[in-house]
Design an enzyme around this catalytic site. Structure first.
Site, PDB file in Angstrom:
ATOM      1  N   GLU A 214       0.799  -1.176  -0.042  1.00 13.35           N
ATOM      2  CA  GLU A 214       0.043   0.029  -0.059  1.00 13.35           C
ATOM      3  C   GLU A 214       0.884   1.298  -0.055  1.00 13.35           C
ATOM      4  OE1 GLU A 214      -2.613  -0.506   3.534  1.00 13.35           O
ATOM      5  OE2 GLU A 214      -2.878  -2.584   3.014  1.00 13.35           O
ATOM      6  N   GLU A 325      -9.778   5.012   2.916  1.00 12.30           N
ATOM      7  CA  GLU A 325     -10.187   4.409   4.385  1.00 12.30           C
ATOM      8  C   GLU A 325     -10.062   5.216   5.396  1.00 12.30           C
ATOM      9  OE1 GLU A 325      -7.481   0.865   4.950  1.00 12.30           O
ATOM     10  OE2 GLU A 325      -8.210   0.677   6.839  1.00 12.30           O
TER      11      GLU A 325
END
Ligand SMILES: *[C@@H]1O[C@H](CO)[C@@H](O)[C@H](O)[C@H]1NC(C)=O
Ligand SMILES: *[C@@H]1O[C@H](CO)[C@@H](O)[C@H](O)[C@H]1NC(C)=O
Length: 410
Positions: A214, A325
């Site tokens: 990520e 997120e």
């Protein structure tokens, strides 16, 4: 046999005193063990620097010799030869020396007070108080264990408070992904929450052995001690359990770039109806060595995750996600006001809502391509939403985010 009550009393008080003493000793011993493990952890993370640069935002940037960075504590990296350039670059241009290029637009705040020497990499120093903010030494630098929603069960609402508004592709083999991400400074209500905007390169299933790489930007008060927007990476090979961490907070990622520090603040930040700023992130798999490389902007090849860190990702990724997120910690049974993206819904559009543009994947021929079919997912669209589009200029793009708590999201 007469036992006098006074004897009993004395016995009780002696026992009580012994108990009190032993519990105090235990507390002290625990504190000492904790201090010892914090010191040990700091020593593992903060390698002896060749030079230290104080950043105006309070960070200390240590320039650590490239061969002394945390990656080389990994047993598998004992005999590893650092790769200075990827064998293959999906932009179609071969890089002659990735670590040295001319134009350098995305500078970091600490550059105003100096640069790291050649053969060194800039590492944001971990301070004692950074570790004390974590719930334990072991958990410092790791994402809380989360079970992720998938397209196959999109009705898994609000697992452990993690909420997403994402675009994704699946059902093929992916060898990387790229996007240009609008940069904002979302407000975080509780210091143990975070808000991030990133690319996920995923392999395996969302069970116990998910592989994930990520990269993007995040605001995470507990991790960094402030509300700044920071460049970050994350990796795990077991669904956020024992392996992996943010940035260089464990051994894994091999950094080769001497200009860009992981975890450093990004500036400038976009303003509502104001100037817009974005960063590009490219993550791709070098077909020759199999390592996963990361590039920031057009000029900075930051380094790579060696392929042996992973199981599924040693071959290819099975899913790629782009988007936001946040953690919603539900104070008093109410959704928190922690923002995602700009804190505004996709319907507001450019200059107001946050975007990802020129969303691309790296295909099996190692070419960057717009994804063929993109899907979107959000747990609660009335808290955070996502809408995707495409045009000639921005290719595949989407707006995402939201304010968290509002009259339609309590
Ligand atoms: C590293 O190299 C040494 C000497 O060649 C060898 O004995 C050792 O097994 C190697 N370690 C790893 C992890 O490959
Ligand atoms: C971060 O922002 C919150 C409000 O969103 C504020 O309460 C807090 O003091 C800020 N933290 C720091 C370290 O500036």
């Amino acid at each position: 046999m007469g036992v006098t009550p006074i004897f009993f009393l004395r016995l009780v008080s002696v026992l009580g005193l012994a108990l009190m003493l032993s519990s105090r000793l235990t507390v002290e011993a625990t504190a000492r063990t904790h201090r010892f493990s914090v010191n040990n952890h700091l020593k593992r993370l903060n390698k002896p620097p060749m030079k230290t640069i104080q950043s105006p935002d309070g960070d200390l940037i240590d320039c650590v010799h490239v061969l002394h960075q945390p990656a080389f504590d990994h047993p598998f990296l004992k005999n590893h030869t650092v790769q200075t350039i990827p064998e293959y670059h999906p932009d179609g241009r071969r890089l002659f020396d990735a670590s040295k290029t001319k134009s350098k637009p995305n500078s970091q705040m600490w550059h105003s007070n100096g640069r790291c020497p050649e053969n060194s990499v800039p590492i944001r120093r971990t301070k004692r108080e950074d570790i004390f903010r974590a719930t334990s030494v072991k958990k410092f630098g790791k994402k809380k264990h989360i079970r992720r929603p998938t397209s196959t069960s999109p009705d898994m609402i609000n697992e452990n408070g993690h909420q997403h508004a994402i675009a994704y592709v699946e059902g093929d083999k992916y060898y990387g992904a790229k996007a240009t991400i609008n940069v904002w400074k979302p407000k975080i209500q509780q210091s143990n929450e975070f808000s991030l905007s990133q690319i996920w390169i995923l392999g395996g299933s969302f069970g116990q052995d998910l592989n994930s790489i990520e990269g993007g930007w995040q605001v995470s008060p507990d991790l960094y001690g402030d509300n700044n927007t920071r460049l970050f990476t994350y990796w795990t090979s077991d669904a956020y359990q024992a392996t992996g961490c943010y940035n260089l907070l464990c051994s894994g990622f091999v950094q080769i770039n001497s200009d860009i520090a992981m975890g450093a603040s990004i500036s400038p930040i976009s303003g509502y109806r104001g100037s817009q700023y974005d960063i590009s992130i490219l993550i791709w798999k070098d077909p020759k060595e199999g390592h996963w490389w990361m590039q920031y902007g057009n000029d900075y090849v930051l380094g790579y995750w060696p392929s042996f860190l992973f199981s599924y990702l040693t071959d290819s990724a099975s899913m790629v996600e782009w988007g936001g997120e946040v953690v919603n910690s539900e104070v008093d049974g109410q959704h928190t006001t922690t923002q995602m993206g700009s804190g505004h819904f996709p319907s507001e559009g450019f200059g107001k809502a946050s975007y990802f543009r020129n969303v691309q994947i790296v295909d099996r021929f190692n070419n960057l391509k717009p994804p063929k079919r993109i899907s979107t997912f959000t747990e609660q669209s009335r808290c955070y939403d996502v809408k995707h589009y495409s045009n000639a200029d921005w290719g595949t793009y989407f707006y995402y985010g939201g304010p968290g708590k509002n009259p339609n999201c309590q």
